[in-house]
Design a protein around this motif. Structure first.
Motif, PDB file in Angstrom:
ATOM      1  N   THR A   1       0.839  -1.193   0.000  1.00 39.54           N
ATOM      2  CA  THR A   1       0.000   0.000   0.000  1.00 39.54           C
ATOM      3  C   THR A   1       0.878   1.249   0.000  1.00 39.54           C
ATOM      4  N   MET A   2       0.329   2.324  -0.502  1.00 40.14           N
ATOM      5  CA  MET A   2       0.892   3.665  -0.335  1.00 40.14           C
ATOM      6  C   MET A   2      -0.171   4.489   0.363  1.00 40.14           C
ATOM      7  N   ILE A   3       0.180   5.061   1.489  1.00 41.04           N
ATOM      8  CA  ILE A   3      -0.795   5.777   2.300  1.00 41.04           C
ATOM      9  C   ILE A   3      -0.550   7.273   2.172  1.00 41.04           C
ATOM     10  N   ASP A   4      -1.485   7.937   1.537  1.00 36.86           N
ATOM     11  CA  ASP A   4      -1.356   9.378   1.355  1.00 36.86           C
ATOM     12  C   ASP A   4      -1.872  10.099   2.592  1.00 36.86           C
ATOM     13  N   ASP A   5      -1.590  11.381   2.680  1.00 30.06           N
ATOM     14  CA  ASP A   5      -1.852  12.156   3.906  1.00 30.06           C
ATOM     15  C   ASP A   5      -2.142  13.598   3.527  1.00 30.06           C
ATOM     16  N   VAL A   6      -3.113  13.779   2.656  1.00 30.48           N
ATOM     17  CA  VAL A   6      -3.408  15.107   2.127  1.00 30.48           C
ATOM     18  C   VAL A   6      -4.500  15.752   2.963  1.00 30.48           C
ATOM     19  N   CYS A   7      -4.263  16.984   3.386  1.00 35.66           N
ATOM     20  CA  CYS A   7      -5.233  17.721   4.184  1.00 35.66           C
ATOM     21  C   CYS A   7      -5.760  18.891   3.355  1.00 35.66           C
ATOM     22  N   VAL A   8      -7.072  19.025   3.290  1.00 34.96           N
ATOM     23  CA  VAL A   8      -7.696  20.107   2.510  1.00 34.96           C
ATOM     24  C   VAL A   8      -8.641  20.896   3.404  1.00 34.96           C
ATOM     25  N   PRO A   9      -8.999  22.111   2.991  1.00 32.54           N
ATOM     26  CA  PRO A   9     -10.023  22.842   3.746  1.00 32.54           C
ATOM     27  C   PRO A   9     -11.289  21.997   3.852  1.00 32.54           C
ATOM     28  N   ARG A  10     -11.956  22.070   4.985  1.00 30.76           N
ATOM     29  CA  ARG A  10     -13.128  21.203   5.203  1.00 30.76           C
ATOM     30  C   ARG A  10     -14.169  21.362   4.095  1.00 30.76           C
ATOM     31  N   ALA A  11     -14.328  22.571   3.612  1.00 29.83           N
ATOM     32  CA  ALA A  11     -15.340  22.823   2.592  1.00 29.83           C
ATOM     33  C   ALA A  11     -15.016  22.139   1.265  1.00 29.83           C
ATOM     34  N   ARG A  12     -13.758  21.694   1.086  1.00 24.61           N
ATOM     35  CA  ARG A  12     -13.356  21.035  -0.164  1.00 24.61           C
ATOM     36  C   ARG A  12     -13.244  19.518   0.002  1.00 24.61           C
ATOM     37  N   LEU A  13     -13.674  19.007   1.155  1.00 24.22           N
ATOM     38  CA  LEU A  13     -13.519  17.580   1.440  1.00 24.22           C
ATOM     39  C   LEU A  13     -14.244  16.707   0.423  1.00 24.22           C
TER      40      LEU A  13
ATOM     41  N   ILE B   1      -2.962  12.329  -6.473  1.00 25.05           N
ATOM     42  CA  ILE B   1      -3.724  12.647  -5.264  1.00 25.05           C
ATOM     43  C   ILE B   1      -3.112  13.862  -4.569  1.00 25.05           C
ATOM     44  N   MET B   2      -1.786  13.902  -4.489  1.00 25.03           N
ATOM     45  CA  MET B   2      -1.148  15.062  -3.867  1.00 25.03           C
ATOM     46  C   MET B   2      -1.378  16.331  -4.682  1.00 25.03           C
ATOM     47  N   ALA B   3      -1.312  16.204  -5.992  1.00 24.26           N
ATOM     48  CA  ALA B   3      -1.570  17.368  -6.845  1.00 24.26           C
ATOM     49  C   ALA B   3      -3.002  17.865  -6.657  1.00 24.26           C
ATOM     50  N   LEU B   4      -3.937  16.932  -6.530  1.00 24.42           N
ATOM     51  CA  LEU B   4      -5.327  17.301  -6.289  1.00 24.42           C
ATOM     52  C   LEU B   4      -5.461  18.069  -4.981  1.00 24.42           C
ATOM     53  N   GLY B   5      -4.793  17.579  -3.945  1.00 26.72           N
ATOM     54  CA  GLY B   5      -4.862  18.253  -2.647  1.00 26.72           C
ATOM     55  C   GLY B   5      -4.351  19.682  -2.711  1.00 26.72           C
TER      56      GLY B   5
ATOM     57  N   GLY C   1      -4.985  22.701  -0.274  1.00 23.37           N
ATOM     58  CA  GLY C   1      -4.553  21.901   0.861  1.00 23.37           C
ATOM     59  C   GLY C   1      -3.045  21.787   0.973  1.00 23.37           C
ATOM     60  N   THR C   2      -2.624  20.783   1.725  1.00 21.23           N
ATOM     61  CA  THR C   2      -1.210  20.536   1.981  1.00 21.23           C
ATOM     62  C   THR C   2      -0.900  19.059   1.764  1.00 21.23           C
ATOM     63  N   ILE C   3       0.351  18.758   1.421  1.00 18.03           N
ATOM     64  CA  ILE C   3       0.722  17.383   1.091  1.00 18.03           C
ATOM     65  C   ILE C   3       0.817  16.482   2.310  1.00 18.03           C
TER      66      ILE C   3
ATOM     67  N   GLU D   1     -14.955  17.371  -2.698  1.00 13.31           N
ATOM     68  CA  GLU D   1     -14.216  17.395  -3.962  1.00 13.31           C
ATOM     69  C   GLU D   1     -12.983  16.487  -3.889  1.00 13.31           C
ATOM     70  N   MET D   2     -12.350  16.472  -2.735  1.00 11.59           N
ATOM     71  CA  MET D   2     -11.177  15.623  -2.570  1.00 11.59           C
ATOM     72  C   MET D   2     -11.556  14.147  -2.685  1.00 11.59           C
ATOM     73  N   LEU D   3     -12.613  13.746  -2.017  1.00  9.81           N
ATOM     74  CA  LEU D   3     -13.023  12.339  -2.049  1.00  9.81           C
ATOM     75  C   LEU D   3     -13.485  11.920  -3.445  1.00  9.81           C
ATOM     76  N   ASP D   4     -14.254  12.775  -4.093  1.00  9.11           N
ATOM     77  CA  ASP D   4     -14.699  12.452  -5.454  1.00  9.11           C
ATOM     78  C   ASP D   4     -13.511  12.405  -6.415  1.00  9.11           C
ATOM     79  N   GLY D   5     -12.551  13.308  -6.211  1.00 17.44           N
ATOM     80  CA  GLY D   5     -11.361  13.296  -7.051  1.00 17.44           C
ATOM     81  C   GLY D   5     -10.537  12.038  -6.885  1.00 17.44           C
ATOM     82  N   VAL D   6     -10.420  11.555  -5.648  1.00 15.81           N
ATOM     83  CA  VAL D   6      -9.684  10.307  -5.407  1.00 15.81           C
ATOM     84  C   VAL D   6     -10.387   9.139  -6.091  1.00 15.81           C
TER      85      VAL D   6
END
Length: 455
Positions: A334-346, A399-403, A408-410, A348-353
């Protein structure tokens, strides 16, 4: 290099210096995928501050790199050895030196396991909030090095907010004390915060003063099922906008729920597309959960199930804690990402993943500290399949680019290490990177501490 080994053993017990290649190889890396690990010259296991100072003086005199390590539960390659280095494992510096219920602090060595400290202070009616998912294995020193978070961050914050003072051995062996043990203190630059999250690149933490809180009441949890990630994310936004302060607000997508069920037979609802777990540790958690449940229903939840008691609540939280372990069982790596985004964009982040998973034909499960916007997409792949491994790495980068594109932050809590070093440069920009490298040079002019990591 025999002279280095000889000098190390002159200041440490013989059993504290390991040179057998088969043994030292087991200390070569943490839990990150796609992160190169070198061959250590030796592994040292000091028990005292003076022994750490001896190691650093020896390394400086011989110009040998040093890689500090905790429990090696990290997920970014930050504890990986480099060729010819001294691995400085701090696991045996594991004393809880003091617990002070009046000033609500604990003084600990870096090798103290997070859960051990939590249980020890609980005996005094106190609480150490930071609780990474690996809390039964990870150490306080490692938590400080990576700036670790945990499930309770939405209410109580991350490790950095609990570190009041540090004793740090610098690259040349000098011992620096930073911070304080008082409730307040603003004297000078905040060097304590500088070391938190520095991943062992500025100095070696050998003692920490950490803040404690009064133990809260037993928390009570609920689970809310949603037909889409967007609906679950809308509920998170409504909860936070409404001024609610849950002690936990976590999200598991359908892939993660099914993985946990397959491993544990917990009977989590597999019909859900997103499962939101919330808890309150207030004096009337049932009332708080009822208000939160109403917001979930208004956001489109198909079912809201409050736990009946503390035992049922703990079962729900255990399901979340087992998410990463369950997803690891879906493939060979596995590769475990750790991207944090503003709550209001959560949302979009999940749909993007999900779109990225479809694009690369991979299984990617997402669990998240939803109240913080801190997502952990877990890319599952066959490490023995070169093409699948390539797709996994490319999906991780997307995924990091999306964040970043979502503001957000990586990394929210895992650190940079080797895995995200190139991405850090993109997030910081050239001026910030230049200044941070200048700070590194002040503390470690020879570049011996954890070289090649972070910057």
């Amino acid at each position: 290099m025999d002279d280095v080994i000889k000098e190390l053993t002159a200041g440490l017990p013989a059993t504290s210096v390991l040179t057998d290649p088969e043994v030292t190889a087991s200390y070569a890396h943490d839990m990150a995928s796609f992160s190169a690990a070198g061959t250590p010259l030796a592994v040292v296991l000091p028990r005292t501050v003076e022994e750490v100072q001896h190691v650093m003086r020896t390394a400086t005199a011989a110009n040998v790199p040093v890689v500090p390590q905790g429990a090696r539960t990290g997920l970014s390659g930050g504890a990986n050895a480099v060729d010819g280095c001294i691995v400085l494992s701090l696991r045996k510096m594991d004393r809880i030196v003091e617990i002070d219920p009046v000033d609500r602090i604990a003084v600990v060595e870096p090798g103290v396991v997070n859960a051990v400290l939590s249980r020890a202070v609980a005996e005094h009616g106190l609480y150490y909030p930071p609780d990474p998912s690996s809390w039964e294995q990870c150490t306080i020193g490692g938590n400080i090095g990576t700036g670790a978070g945990g499930l309770c961050c939405v209410k109580y914050g991350v490790t950095a907010e609990y570190v009041l003072g540090l004793d740090v051995v610098l690259a040349d062996g000098r011992l620096l004390s930073t911070g304080r043990r008082t409730a307040k203190g603003v004297a000078g630059y905040d060097l304590t915060r500088l070391f938190v999250g520095s991943e062992g690149t500025l100095g070696v933490v050998v003692k920490a003063v950490v803040a404690l809180r009064p133990a809260p009441p037993q928390q009570l949890a609920l689970a809310a099922e949603f037909p889409s990630s967007a609906a679950a994310s809308a509920a998170v936004c409504a909860i936070m906008e409404g001024g609610h302060v849950p002690s936990l607000l976590e999200l598991m997508d359908a892939t993660t729920v099914r993985a946990v069920n397959a491993m544990t037979n917990m009977g989590l609802p597999e019909s859900t597309e997103a499962l939101l777990l919330a808890a309150f540790d207030t004096h009337d958690p049932a009332a708080d959960l009822a208000a939160l449940g109403a917001l979930c229903t208004a956001a489109g939840a198909t079912e809201v199930v409050p736990a009946e008691d503390a035992a049922e609540s703990e079962l729900l939280l255990q399901a979340r804690r087992l998410s990463l372990t369950a997803l690891e069982k879906l493939s060979t790596a596995t590769m475990i990402d750790d991207v944090c985004v503003p709550r209001a964009r959560l949302g979009e982040m999940l749909d993007g993943v999900a779109a990225i998973a479809a694009k690369y034909a991979l299984v990617i499960g997402v669990c998240a500290h939803a109240g913080d916007g801190n997502t952990h997409p877990v890319v599952c792949f066959d490490a023995h399949d070169p093409d699948e491994s390539r797709r996994a790495r490319e999906s991780f980068d997307e995924i990091m680019a999306l964040g970043l594109a979502l503001g957000g932050t990586i990394t929210g809590e895992h650190g940079v290490g080797l895995l995200k070093k190139d991405w850090l440069a993109r997030e910081l920009g050239p001026l910030s990177l230049e200044l941070q490298r200048g700070i590194k040079a002040v503390f470690d002019p020879l570049g011996l501490l954890n070289p090649g990591k972070v910057l």
